[in-house]
Design a protein around this motif. Structure first.
Motif, PDB file in Angstrom:
ATOM      1  N   TYR A 283      -0.881  18.195  17.411  1.00 14.84           N
ATOM      2  CA  TYR A 283      -0.439  18.324  16.021  1.00 14.84           C
ATOM      3  C   TYR A 283      -1.654  18.134  15.118  1.00 14.84           C
ATOM      4  CZ  TYR A 283       4.080  17.297  18.146  1.00 14.84           C
ATOM      5  OH  TYR A 283       5.196  17.317  18.939  1.00 14.84           O
TER       6      TYR A 283
ATOM      7  N   ALA B 202      -3.054  18.258  10.757  1.00 20.51           N
ATOM      8  CA  ALA B 202      -2.630  18.169   9.356  1.00 20.51           C
ATOM      9  C   ALA B 202      -2.664  19.552   8.720  1.00 20.51           C
ATOM     10  CB  ALA B 202      -3.544  17.215   8.595  1.00 20.51           C
TER      11      ALA B 202
ATOM     12  N   LYS C 177       1.291  17.575   5.899  1.00 14.32           N
ATOM     13  CA  LYS C 177       2.308  17.394   6.934  1.00 14.32           C
ATOM     14  C   LYS C 177       1.688  17.673   8.298  1.00 14.32           C
ATOM     15  CE  LYS C 177       6.137  16.957   4.419  1.00 14.32           C
ATOM     16  NZ  LYS C 177       7.126  15.944   4.554  1.00 14.32           N
ATOM     17  N   ASP C 178       2.222  17.017   9.324  1.00 13.59           N
ATOM     18  CA  ASP C 178       1.799  17.315  10.683  1.00 13.59           C
ATOM     19  C   ASP C 178       2.436  18.624  11.118  1.00 13.59           C
ATOM     20  OD1 ASP C 178       0.251  15.062  10.946  1.00 13.59           O
ATOM     21  OD2 ASP C 178       1.851  13.855  11.818  1.00 13.59           O
TER      22      ASP C 178
ATOM     23  N   GLU D 143       1.095  18.517  -0.331  1.00  9.51           N
ATOM     24  CA  GLU D 143       1.451  17.478   0.623  1.00  9.51           C
ATOM     25  C   GLU D 143       0.767  17.799   1.948  1.00  9.51           C
ATOM     26  OE1 GLU D 143       5.595  16.479   1.322  1.00  9.51           O
ATOM     27  OE2 GLU D 143       6.103  17.456  -0.563  1.00  9.51           O
TER      28      GLU D 143
END
Length: 126
Positions: free
Chosen positions: A24, A26, A38-39, A36
């Motif tokens: 995963y 960013a 998010k992963d 924002e």
């Protein structure tokens, strides 16, 4: 017809990998004008191999630690960003989360290497 020896080596190496990794990274997402982080899933269930670099029995002589350095070997076709989160499932089915990874080092023709640290609290599995 000639065979690329580096592709052949890469294919042979990946057949030897018995662990699996899900990575995963960013990803910036813009919502209502604000960004924002998010992963986001980069790759799932990819063959890989772990190599333990450094493990110590304790930091201060009073108790053992569950943090250690690990090197991950995987194919070159995946872009691994610095700071990625990696969930590695070993050949025995145990899954461990690794954080604080380096960016993938892709200078090898046959594979890439990622260094990372296991950074979980020691727990007893029930």
């Amino acid at each position: 017809m000639t065979v690329d020896p580096f592709k052949a080596a890469s294919s042979t190496l990946s057949r030897l990998y018995r662990d699996r990794v899900t990575i995963y990274g960013a990803k910036p997402i813009i919502r209502n004008g604000a960004t924002e982080i998010k992963d986001a899933l980069i790759v799932s269930n990819l063959a890989c191999k772990l190599s333990l670099n450094n493990q110590q029995s304790s930091d201060d002589g009073q108790f053992g630690t569950d943090a250690y350095d690990v090197k991950l070997f995987l194919e070159n076709g995946v872009s691994v960003p610095a700071g990625a989160i990696l969930d590695v499932t070993d050949v025995n089915g145990n899954t461990t989360r690794y954080k604080r990874s380096s960016a993938g080092y892709t200078a090898y023709a046959s594979h890439q290497e990622v260094t990372m640290i296991r950074d979980e609290k020691a727990t007893v599995k029930l």
